[in-house]
Design a protein around this motif. Structure first.
Motif, PDB file in Angstrom:
ATOM      1  N   GLU A  85     -22.056  -5.006  18.248  1.00  0.00           N
ATOM      2  CA  GLU A  85     -21.048  -5.802  18.697  1.00  0.00           C
ATOM      3  C   GLU A  85     -20.288  -7.076  17.684  1.00  0.00           C
ATOM      4  O   GLU A  85     -20.127  -8.006  17.959  1.00  0.00           O
ATOM      5  CB  GLU A  85     -22.000  -7.444  19.565  1.00  0.00           C
ATOM      6  CG  GLU A  85     -22.571  -8.729  19.023  1.00  0.00           C
ATOM      7  CD  GLU A  85     -23.919  -7.822  18.871  1.00  0.00           C
ATOM      8  OE1 GLU A  85     -25.089  -8.441  18.786  1.00  0.00           O
ATOM      9  OE2 GLU A  85     -24.137  -5.994  18.831  1.00  0.00           O
ATOM     10  N   LEU A  86     -20.945  -7.745  16.611  1.00  0.00           N
ATOM     11  CA  LEU A  86     -20.307  -8.259  15.301  1.00  0.00           C
ATOM     12  C   LEU A  86     -19.775  -6.989  14.525  1.00  0.00           C
ATOM     13  O   LEU A  86     -18.590  -7.698  13.538  1.00  0.00           O
ATOM     14  CB  LEU A  86     -21.435  -8.183  13.799  1.00  0.00           C
ATOM     15  CG  LEU A  86     -22.881  -9.645  14.464  1.00  0.00           C
ATOM     16  CD1 LEU A  86     -24.188  -9.929  14.016  1.00  0.00           C
ATOM     17  CD2 LEU A  86     -21.608 -11.107  15.705  1.00  0.00           C
ATOM     18  N   LEU A  87     -19.521  -5.944  14.775  1.00  0.00           N
ATOM     19  CA  LEU A  87     -18.917  -4.934  13.910  1.00  0.00           C
ATOM     20  C   LEU A  87     -17.075  -5.865  13.388  1.00  0.00           C
ATOM     21  O   LEU A  87     -16.670  -5.366  12.689  1.00  0.00           O
ATOM     22  CB  LEU A  87     -18.643  -3.819  14.697  1.00  0.00           C
ATOM     23  CG  LEU A  87     -19.827  -2.720  14.477  1.00  0.00           C
ATOM     24  CD1 LEU A  87     -19.674  -1.881  14.907  1.00  0.00           C
ATOM     25  CD2 LEU A  87     -20.064  -2.707  12.458  1.00  0.00           C
ATOM     26  N   MET A  88     -17.000  -6.274  14.053  1.00  0.00           N
ATOM     27  CA  MET A  88     -14.848  -6.279  13.957  1.00  0.00           C
ATOM     28  C   MET A  88     -15.272  -7.507  12.754  1.00  0.00           C
ATOM     29  O   MET A  88     -13.914  -7.880  11.810  1.00  0.00           O
ATOM     30  CB  MET A  88     -14.585  -7.583  15.521  1.00  0.00           C
ATOM     31  CG  MET A  88     -13.973  -6.687  16.682  1.00  0.00           C
ATOM     32  SD  MET A  88     -12.224  -6.131  15.111  1.00  0.00           S
ATOM     33  CE  MET A  88     -11.950  -7.254  15.666  1.00  0.00           C
ATOM     34  N   ALA A  89     -15.628  -8.826  13.350  1.00  0.00           N
ATOM     35  CA  ALA A  89     -16.358  -9.769  12.332  1.00  0.00           C
ATOM     36  C   ALA A  89     -16.534  -9.290  10.841  1.00  0.00           C
ATOM     37  O   ALA A  89     -15.849  -9.606   9.902  1.00  0.00           O
ATOM     38  CB  ALA A  89     -16.807 -10.810  12.393  1.00  0.00           C
ATOM     39  N   ALA A  90     -17.107  -8.141  11.175  1.00  0.00           N
ATOM     40  CA  ALA A  90     -18.547  -7.443   9.421  1.00  0.00           C
ATOM     41  C   ALA A  90     -17.605  -6.324   8.817  1.00  0.00           C
ATOM     42  O   ALA A  90     -17.635  -6.209   7.906  1.00  0.00           O
ATOM     43  CB  ALA A  90     -19.187  -6.981  10.376  1.00  0.00           C
ATOM     44  N   THR A  91     -16.497  -5.929   9.454  1.00  0.00           N
ATOM     45  CA  THR A  91     -15.029  -5.494   8.725  1.00  0.00           C
ATOM     46  C   THR A  91     -14.058  -6.501   7.863  1.00  0.00           C
ATOM     47  O   THR A  91     -13.571  -5.167   7.885  1.00  0.00           O
ATOM     48  CB  THR A  91     -14.875  -4.073   9.641  1.00  0.00           C
ATOM     49  OG1 THR A  91     -14.527  -4.414  11.028  1.00  0.00           O
ATOM     50  CG2 THR A  91     -16.496  -3.048  10.245  1.00  0.00           C
ATOM     51  N   GLU A  92     -14.018  -7.063   8.340  1.00  0.00           N
ATOM     52  CA  GLU A  92     -13.152  -7.744   7.756  1.00  0.00           C
ATOM     53  C   GLU A  92     -12.769  -7.978   6.001  1.00  0.00           C
ATOM     54  O   GLU A  92     -14.466  -7.504   5.264  1.00  0.00           O
ATOM     55  CB  GLU A  92     -12.578  -9.347   7.776  1.00  0.00           C
ATOM     56  CG  GLU A  92     -12.655  -9.391   9.633  1.00  0.00           C
ATOM     57  CD  GLU A  92     -12.572 -11.299   9.794  1.00  0.00           C
ATOM     58  OE1 GLU A  92     -11.478 -11.468  10.261  1.00  0.00           O
ATOM     59  OE2 GLU A  92     -13.625 -11.495   9.415  1.00  0.00           O
ATOM     60  N   ASP A  93     -12.014  -7.806   5.327  1.00  0.00           N
ATOM     61  CA  ASP A  93     -11.646  -7.376   3.939  1.00  0.00           C
ATOM     62  C   ASP A  93     -10.829  -7.560   3.406  1.00  0.00           C
ATOM     63  O   ASP A  93      -9.002  -7.928   3.474  1.00  0.00           O
ATOM     64  CB  ASP A  93     -11.194  -5.739   3.818  1.00  0.00           C
ATOM     65  CG  ASP A  93     -11.358  -5.743   2.598  1.00  0.00           C
ATOM     66  OD1 ASP A  93     -12.228  -5.523   1.257  1.00  0.00           O
ATOM     67  OD2 ASP A  93      -9.945  -5.350   1.910  1.00  0.00           O
ATOM     68  N   ARG A  94     -11.088  -8.275   2.167  1.00  0.00           N
ATOM     69  CA  ARG A  94     -10.045  -9.215   1.177  1.00  0.00           C
ATOM     70  C   ARG A  94      -9.874  -8.489  -0.003  1.00  0.00           C
ATOM     71  O   ARG A  94      -9.374  -9.053  -0.571  1.00  0.00           O
ATOM     72  CB  ARG A  94     -10.012 -10.655   1.302  1.00  0.00           C
ATOM     73  CG  ARG A  94     -10.381 -11.437   2.494  1.00  0.00           C
ATOM     74  CD  ARG A  94      -9.920 -13.179   2.239  1.00  0.00           C
ATOM     75  NE  ARG A  94      -9.482 -13.621   3.414  1.00  0.00           N
ATOM     76  CZ  ARG A  94     -10.612 -15.169   3.578  1.00  0.00           C
ATOM     77  NH1 ARG A  94     -10.251 -15.770   2.070  1.00  0.00           N
ATOM     78  NH2 ARG A  94     -10.172 -15.805   3.789  1.00  0.00           N
ATOM     79  N   LEU A  95     -10.070  -7.704  -0.549  1.00  0.00           N
ATOM     80  CA  LEU A  95     -10.589  -6.911  -1.863  1.00  0.00           C
ATOM     81  C   LEU A  95      -9.621  -5.252  -2.062  1.00  0.00           C
ATOM     82  O   LEU A  95      -9.207  -5.577  -3.105  1.00  0.00           O
ATOM     83  CB  LEU A  95     -11.708  -6.206  -2.296  1.00  0.00           C
ATOM     84  CG  LEU A  95     -12.939  -7.980  -2.030  1.00  0.00           C
ATOM     85  CD1 LEU A  95     -14.124  -7.091  -3.345  1.00  0.00           C
ATOM     86  CD2 LEU A  95     -12.289  -9.009  -3.335  1.00  0.00           C
ATOM     87  N   HIS A  96      -9.243  -4.831  -1.070  1.00  0.00           N
ATOM     88  CA  HIS A  96      -8.433  -3.212  -1.232  1.00  0.00           C
ATOM     89  C   HIS A  96      -7.298  -3.381  -0.285  1.00  0.00           C
ATOM     90  O   HIS A  96      -6.626  -2.696  -1.058  1.00  0.00           O
ATOM     91  CB  HIS A  96      -9.547  -2.427  -1.715  1.00  0.00           C
ATOM     92  CG  HIS A  96     -10.618  -2.614  -0.598  1.00  0.00           C
ATOM     93  ND1 HIS A  96     -10.178  -0.962   0.187  1.00  0.00           N
ATOM     94  CD2 HIS A  96     -11.783  -2.778   0.367  1.00  0.00           C
ATOM     95  CE1 HIS A  96     -11.434  -0.977   1.372  1.00  0.00           C
ATOM     96  NE2 HIS A  96     -11.939  -1.456   1.604  1.00  0.00           N
ATOM     97  N   GLN A  97      -7.754  -3.190   0.868  1.00  0.00           N
ATOM     98  CA  GLN A  97      -6.962  -2.715   2.186  1.00  0.00           C
ATOM     99  C   GLN A  97      -5.572  -3.513   2.139  1.00  0.00           C
ATOM    100  O   GLN A  97      -4.691  -2.564   2.226  1.00  0.00           O
ATOM    101  CB  GLN A  97      -7.602  -2.872   3.483  1.00  0.00           C
ATOM    102  CG  GLN A  97      -9.276  -2.333   3.692  1.00  0.00           C
ATOM    103  CD  GLN A  97      -9.862  -2.209   5.200  1.00  0.00           C
ATOM    104  OE1 GLN A  97      -9.845  -1.163   5.102  1.00  0.00           O
ATOM    105  NE2 GLN A  97      -9.638  -2.892   5.392  1.00  0.00           N
ATOM    106  N   GLU A  98      -5.915  -4.251   1.604  1.00  0.00           N
ATOM    107  CA  GLU A  98      -4.333  -5.087   2.011  1.00  0.00           C
ATOM    108  C   GLU A  98      -3.507  -4.639   0.805  1.00  0.00           C
ATOM    109  O   GLU A  98      -2.421  -4.670   0.765  1.00  0.00           O
ATOM    110  CB  GLU A  98      -4.430  -6.823   2.086  1.00  0.00           C
ATOM    111  CG  GLU A  98      -4.744  -6.983   3.676  1.00  0.00           C
ATOM    112  CD  GLU A  98      -4.116  -8.869   3.987  1.00  0.00           C
ATOM    113  OE1 GLU A  98      -3.602  -9.602   2.754  1.00  0.00           O
ATOM    114  OE2 GLU A  98      -4.758  -9.308   4.474  1.00  0.00           O
TER     115      GLU A  98
END
Length: 316
Positions: free
Chosen positions: A220-233
């Motif tokens: 149930e924590l997967l949404m918050a846990a898959t946030e990223d600021r290093l490479h995807q944007e």
């Protein structure tokens, strides 16, 4: 087991992988239930016969530059044994050039084939296989799950690649959306900044730690846990359609990330019903032009056996 004969054959199966999983850049990897399956036979030195069907069959070289053939030779050289000729019959079920670890899986296939062909003459430990695979592939995050299965954390210790394997919660239901175009890893890496802020580094550290908990204990924590600021944007400019699909899925509460270097999109759904909903949304968003692969987590990893036998010579 008898010494390898010139015409000994081995059957190899290697799973697809998805690396990064959002915040775990160059560290986390997941083995998935799409497979390359090969039969590799030793021939007299100098002979080479390669047949490829399935994904990438028209682009994969069938000469000495073939990655699997080069990997087998590399493994033989590593133990000081002259490499034989090879017959390689490859049936590729892993989409090539789409962020599902096809090159890493080819390296793993070549190493496992060499291990099987050299059974009784040379031994390869798990550490040996990971080291050789990393030398050839460059990073351990894709080859570790292909070798060992499950969820893997990979790192280097004094320039030696290492890994640990974790079991994924049975409530996690992966689905991968695969476009009809490819993306090279080098292109995807070329758009990344060489430095990141402390704020972004801390953000990804917290999300990576949370992702381990989400995948192993609390889906149930997967949404918050898959946030990223290093490479995807930063990679969005190179694959805008991928970025748009990720954003559309996340806007509806699906834990969507770029699979590996892209351009495929991985959704880590918290149940089979939710991934069906994700597939329906993706079909509407893309007009049905992306293929949805409903996959399971592969817990076994790469295997090698004698073709006529059911038992594996090597199961990691």
């Amino acid at each position: 087991m008898s010494v390898t004969s010139p015409l000994r054959s081995v059957a190899v199966r290697v799973p697809a992988t998805s690396a990064n999983l959002g915040p775990g850049f160059d560290t986390l990897g997941l083995a998935l239930s799409a497979y390359d399956e090969l039969t590799i036979t030793g021939l007299p030195a100098g002979e080479l016969d390669i047949s490829v069907t399935g994904s990438g069959a028209d682009e994969i070289p069938v000469d000495e530059s073939n990655l699997i053939a080069r990997t087998v030779r590399y493994a033989y050289e590593s133990v000081g044994v002259a490499a034989p000729g090879l017959r390689i019959d490859a049936r590729n079920g892993i989409p090539h050039g789409r962020g599902l670890g096809s090159s890493g899986s080819a390296v793993v296939a070549g190493l496992l084939a060499a291990k099987g062909l050299l059974e009784g003459r040379a031994e390869f430990s798990d550490a040996d296989l990971l080291r050789l695979a990393t030398e050839l592939e460059g990073h351990p995050d894709n080859v570790a799950p292909a070798l060992f299965g499950g969820l893997t954390i990979a790192w280097t210790d004094d320039e030696t690649p290492r890994h640990t394997k974790l079991l994924v919660h049975r409530g996690v239901a992966p689905v991968v959306f695969v476009p009809d175009r490819t993306m090279s890893t080098s292109t995807a890496r070329s758009v990344l900044d060489p430095a990141v802020s402390r704020e972004d580094a801390v953000f990804n550290l917290s999300r990576s730690a949370l992702l381990i908990a989400a995948l192993t204990q609390s889906p149930e924590l997967l949404m918050a846990a898959t946030e990223d600021r290093l490479h995807q944007e930063r990679r969005a400019q190179a694959m805008p359609e991928t970025d748009a699909l990720v954003r559309a899925l996340r806007a509806e509460g699906f834990a969507a990330v770029v699979s590996g270097a892209g351009p495929s999109v991985l959704v880590l759904a918290d149940g089979p019903g939710r991934r069906l909903e994700a597939a329906a949304l993706a079909e509407r968003h893309t007009g049905g032009t992306w293929q949805a692969l409903m996959l399971a987590v592969d817990f076994l990893g790469g295997t090698v056996r004698e073709p006529a036998e059911g038992a594996s010579l090597h199961e990691l």
